[in-house]
Write an enzyme that holds these catalytic residues in place. Structure first.
Site, PDB file in Angstrom:
ATOM      1  N   LEU A  41       1.035  -1.194   0.049  1.00 33.51           N
ATOM      2  CA  LEU A  41       0.138   0.024   0.054  1.00 33.51           C
ATOM      3  C   LEU A  41       0.957   1.333  -0.016  1.00 33.51           C
ATOM      4  O   LEU A  41       1.807   1.198   0.569  1.00 33.51           O
ATOM      5  CB  LEU A  41      -1.051  -0.029   1.094  1.00 33.51           C
ATOM      6  CG  LEU A  41      -1.839   1.362   1.668  1.00 33.51           C
ATOM      7  CD1 LEU A  41      -3.097   0.883   2.485  1.00 33.51           C
ATOM      8  CD2 LEU A  41      -0.793   2.073   2.494  1.00 33.51           C
ATOM      9  N   ASN A  42       0.596   2.221  -0.794  1.00 35.10           N
ATOM     10  CA  ASN A  42       1.056   3.538  -0.487  1.00 35.10           C
ATOM     11  C   ASN A  42       0.187   4.568  -0.611  1.00 35.10           C
ATOM     12  O   ASN A  42      -0.778   4.786   0.293  1.00 35.10           O
ATOM     13  CB  ASN A  42       2.326   3.844  -1.626  1.00 35.10           C
ATOM     14  CG  ASN A  42       2.050   3.583  -3.053  1.00 35.10           C
ATOM     15  OD1 ASN A  42       1.683   2.827  -3.558  1.00 35.10           O
ATOM     16  ND2 ASN A  42       2.443   4.638  -3.641  1.00 35.10           N
ATOM     17  N   ASP A  43       0.231   5.872  -1.376  1.00 33.02           N
ATOM     18  CA  ASP A  43      -0.563   7.048  -1.199  1.00 33.02           C
ATOM     19  C   ASP A  43      -2.096   6.696  -1.206  1.00 33.02           C
ATOM     20  O   ASP A  43      -2.648   6.039  -1.858  1.00 33.02           O
ATOM     21  CB  ASP A  43      -0.679   7.686  -2.329  1.00 33.02           C
ATOM     22  CG  ASP A  43       0.798   8.187  -3.107  1.00 33.02           C
ATOM     23  OD1 ASP A  43       1.865   7.548  -2.166  1.00 33.02           O
ATOM     24  OD2 ASP A  43       1.221   8.982  -3.689  1.00 33.02           O
ATOM     25  N   GLN A  59      -3.210   3.534  -3.430  1.00 35.48           N
ATOM     26  CA  GLN A  59      -2.435   2.840  -3.921  1.00 35.48           C
ATOM     27  C   GLN A  59      -2.034   1.683  -3.658  1.00 35.48           C
ATOM     28  O   GLN A  59      -1.640   1.258  -2.562  1.00 35.48           O
ATOM     29  CB  GLN A  59      -1.095   3.544  -4.519  1.00 35.48           C
ATOM     30  CG  GLN A  59      -1.091   5.027  -5.260  1.00 35.48           C
ATOM     31  CD  GLN A  59      -1.509   4.786  -6.628  1.00 35.48           C
ATOM     32  OE1 GLN A  59      -0.377   4.711  -7.270  1.00 35.48           O
ATOM     33  NE2 GLN A  59      -2.591   4.968  -6.953  1.00 35.48           N
ATOM     34  N   TYR A 102      -2.014   5.532 -11.329  1.00 33.29           N
ATOM     35  CA  TYR A 102      -1.193   6.396 -10.223  1.00 33.29           C
ATOM     36  C   TYR A 102      -2.209   7.264  -9.415  1.00 33.29           C
ATOM     37  O   TYR A 102      -3.560   7.171  -9.740  1.00 33.29           O
ATOM     38  CB  TYR A 102      -0.218   7.136 -10.758  1.00 33.29           C
ATOM     39  CG  TYR A 102       1.202   6.322 -11.083  1.00 33.29           C
ATOM     40  CD1 TYR A 102       1.224   4.890 -10.922  1.00 33.29           C
ATOM     41  CD2 TYR A 102       2.446   7.035 -11.005  1.00 33.29           C
ATOM     42  CE1 TYR A 102       2.233   4.270 -10.912  1.00 33.29           C
ATOM     43  CE2 TYR A 102       3.569   6.296 -11.314  1.00 33.29           C
ATOM     44  CZ  TYR A 102       3.445   4.779 -11.300  1.00 33.29           C
ATOM     45  OH  TYR A 102       4.557   3.916 -11.343  1.00 33.29           O
ATOM     46  N   ARG A 162       1.907  14.293 -12.412  1.00 29.74           N
ATOM     47  CA  ARG A 162       1.032  13.391 -11.699  1.00 29.74           C
ATOM     48  C   ARG A 162       0.359  13.926 -10.586  1.00 29.74           C
ATOM     49  O   ARG A 162       0.698  15.033  -9.992  1.00 29.74           O
ATOM     50  CB  ARG A 162       1.878  12.042 -11.450  1.00 29.74           C
ATOM     51  CG  ARG A 162       3.075  12.226 -10.541  1.00 29.74           C
ATOM     52  CD  ARG A 162       3.897  10.658 -10.171  1.00 29.74           C
ATOM     53  NE  ARG A 162       4.931  11.063  -9.557  1.00 29.74           N
ATOM     54  CZ  ARG A 162       6.203  11.193 -10.119  1.00 29.74           C
ATOM     55  NH1 ARG A 162       6.228  11.226 -11.534  1.00 29.74           N
ATOM     56  NH2 ARG A 162       7.335  11.183  -9.420  1.00 29.74           N
ATOM     57  N   GLU A 221       5.401  16.228  -5.418  1.00 35.62           N
ATOM     58  CA  GLU A 221       4.259  15.166  -5.600  1.00 35.62           C
ATOM     59  C   GLU A 221       2.936  15.716  -4.742  1.00 35.62           C
ATOM     60  O   GLU A 221       3.158  16.403  -3.672  1.00 35.62           O
ATOM     61  CB  GLU A 221       4.687  13.725  -5.117  1.00 35.62           C
ATOM     62  CG  GLU A 221       5.740  13.079  -6.233  1.00 35.62           C
ATOM     63  CD  GLU A 221       5.765  11.691  -5.853  1.00 35.62           C
ATOM     64  OE1 GLU A 221       6.175  10.886  -6.915  1.00 35.62           O
ATOM     65  OE2 GLU A 221       6.045  11.153  -4.669  1.00 35.62           O
TER      66      GLU A 221
END
Length: 486
Positions: A41-43, A59, A102, A162, A221
């Site tokens: 898992l990320n963002d 994500q 993304y 992005r 980001e």
């Protein structure tokens, strides 16, 4: 849904089933934080309250505990405490997103839930293409892709382009997006639209060469621009900052700028960049405004490229989590973060020691221990010298009154040596700490400073101890936390 998307979703569900027992057996599995069912898992993405329900997308790589072609996982909640795992929202099935769906955001558009996200495409030689794409839903569960709505780069920018965040200012739709110039400087760009389909590039609003910033990292980001208590706030995650005193010691940072957005010029007039969190693992936060008017932030309890391959949970086929939701306010030109009120519903088995005297002898107080708990310290009196709290033998909080420095230390999971993060703090009035099986979130002085970190103590060690260099009176309250995740 296309046949390819259906096949990708089927394979992802197979991975969950294949590793379900292994994941659940991990003693470091968290009890009241959102985690991936398997994989990485990320963002946080698409964070919104829509039709009475909080939607948290994230994500997700279901196939390995490393970065790759990302999906959008999906949880929902009605109370910010209990979460339901929903079907996969987005899978990288189309040509414009073949190497990952993304990060992005969500809005209510004419009664539909609309996701806008970055489609990532990489060529055989590593060359990159970026497309800003739309997917819509009428039920909040099943999404129909509409394809790219921004398919060209502005002149002078690379394909590191992005993480769109969209909002309506009362007149038009606005979108900020993270970008990089061809000479590798980070900025945030602004777009505008009347219909969410046709987007006009307005220009850069913050970053290298804008206002007082010469350059500040090589890529910005996950921008998020919103109005809060009479100010505009830009939350952003710059990459490429060098350590400076007690600041910027993680591989990448996450912080904010307070000011005023002029969307017509366009430019964001702002003050200095401040880190949102002083801990080891915090990145890519995103906010939403709920129907109570609260601005609520959730971050990724991780940092890209920061010893991810050494996380011990990878042995059990998962890695990373999200932070607890935090309500934002502005106090003395700083953003403060408070755990949302709903989290009090997790409390059970209260233990209270009022006006105890902590001295130079390390002391454990009756009932103050555990693996998943909330610990609150308040009513400090005669606080001089140092005051410290040890957490499960693997982390420590220390306040030094003479240096006016708060320190969080942990035993590194990468080196097994002690490492630390610090901040300047003129006085210590309260500390509210959330300890989970393998995480710590510390809110100091009602959210003035926050430290978020993972740590990996011995599963058998539940000890919490206190020590002070001079006799210090303090009230200690502790609650066990109910388990709401597997």
């Amino acid at each position: 849904m296309t046949e390819k998307e259906r096949e990708l979703q089927r394979k992802a569900m197979e991975e969950i089933k294949k590793h379900e027992d292994t994941v659940k057996s991990d003693p470091f599995r968290l009890t009241y934080h959102l985690m991936p069912p398997v994989g990485l898992l990320n963002d946080p993405n698409g964070w919104i309250k829509w039709n009475g329900t909080y939607h948290m997308f994230f994500q997700w790589n279901p196939f390995k505990t490393a970065h790759g072609a990302k999906f959008w996982g999906h949880y929902t909640s009605t109370d910010l405490v209990h979460w339901k795992e929903e079907p996969i929202a987005l899978a990288p099935s189309e040509w414009y997103e073949k190497n990952g769906c993304y990060s992005g955001s969500a809005v209510d558009h004419e009664g539909t839930l609309k996701l806008i996200y970055t489609g990532n495409v990489k060529g055989e030689q590593g060359e990159r293409e970026s497309y800003q794409c739309i997917a819509t839903s009428t039920d909040g569960v099943t999404f129909t892709k509409e394809g790219p709505v921004i398919d060209t780069l502005p002149e002078g920018y690379t394909a590191h382009f992005r993480d769109p965040k969209v909002w309506h200012d009362g007149n038009e739709w606005l979108l900020v997006i993270g970008a990089q110039t061809e000479d590798e400087k980070g900025l945030v760009l602004l777009y505008r639209s009347q219909d969410m389909k046709t987007w006009e590039f307005a220009g850069p609003v913050a970053g290298a060469g804008i206002g007082s910033i010469d350059e500040f990292g090589y890529m910005w980001e996950c921008p998020d621009l919103f109005h809060l208590e009479g100010k505009d706030v830009l939350v952003v995650s710059p990459q490429g900052l060098e350590p400076e005193g007690m600041k910027y010691h993680n591989t990448y940072q996450a912080g904010y700028l307070i000011g005023e957005l002029d969307s017509k010029t366009p430019i964001f007039h702002h003050g200095l960049f401040e880190e949102l969190d002083r801990g080891f693992e915090f990145y890519a936060p995103q906010t939403t405004e709920d129907d109570q008017g609260r601005r609520i932030l959730v971050g990724w309890m991780g940092v890209p490229d920061q010893d991810e391959h050494l996380h011990p949970t990878r042995e059990n086929e998962w890695i990373h989590s999200l932070t607890l939701p935090r309500e934002l306010h502005i106090r003395a030109d700083r953003v403060i973060q408070k755990p949302v009120e709903e989290l009090k519903a997790l409390r059970k088995n209260e233990v209270s020691h009022r006006n105890v005297v902590v001295n130079k002898d390390e002391t454990a107080y009756e009932g103050v221990f555990g693996k998943s708990l909330e610990l609150q310290l308040s009513n400090f009196e005669n606080l001089e010298g140092t005051f410290e709290v040890s957490l499960r033998g693997s982390a420590r909080m220390v306040y030094d009154t003479e240096a006016q420095v708060f320190t969080f230390e942990r035993i590194s999971f990468a080196t097994r040596l002690v490492e630390k993060r610090q901040c300047h703090l003129e006085s210590l009035n309260s500390v509210r700490t959330y300890v989970d099986s393998s995480s710590v979130e510390i809110f100091i002085n009602d959210g003035q400073e926050v430290f978020t970190s993972r740590f990996f103590p011995s599963p058998e060690n539940e000890e919490i101890t206190f020590r002070a260099s001079t006799d210090t009176t303090v009230t200690i309250q502790k609650w066990d936390m109910k388990q709401v995740t597997e």
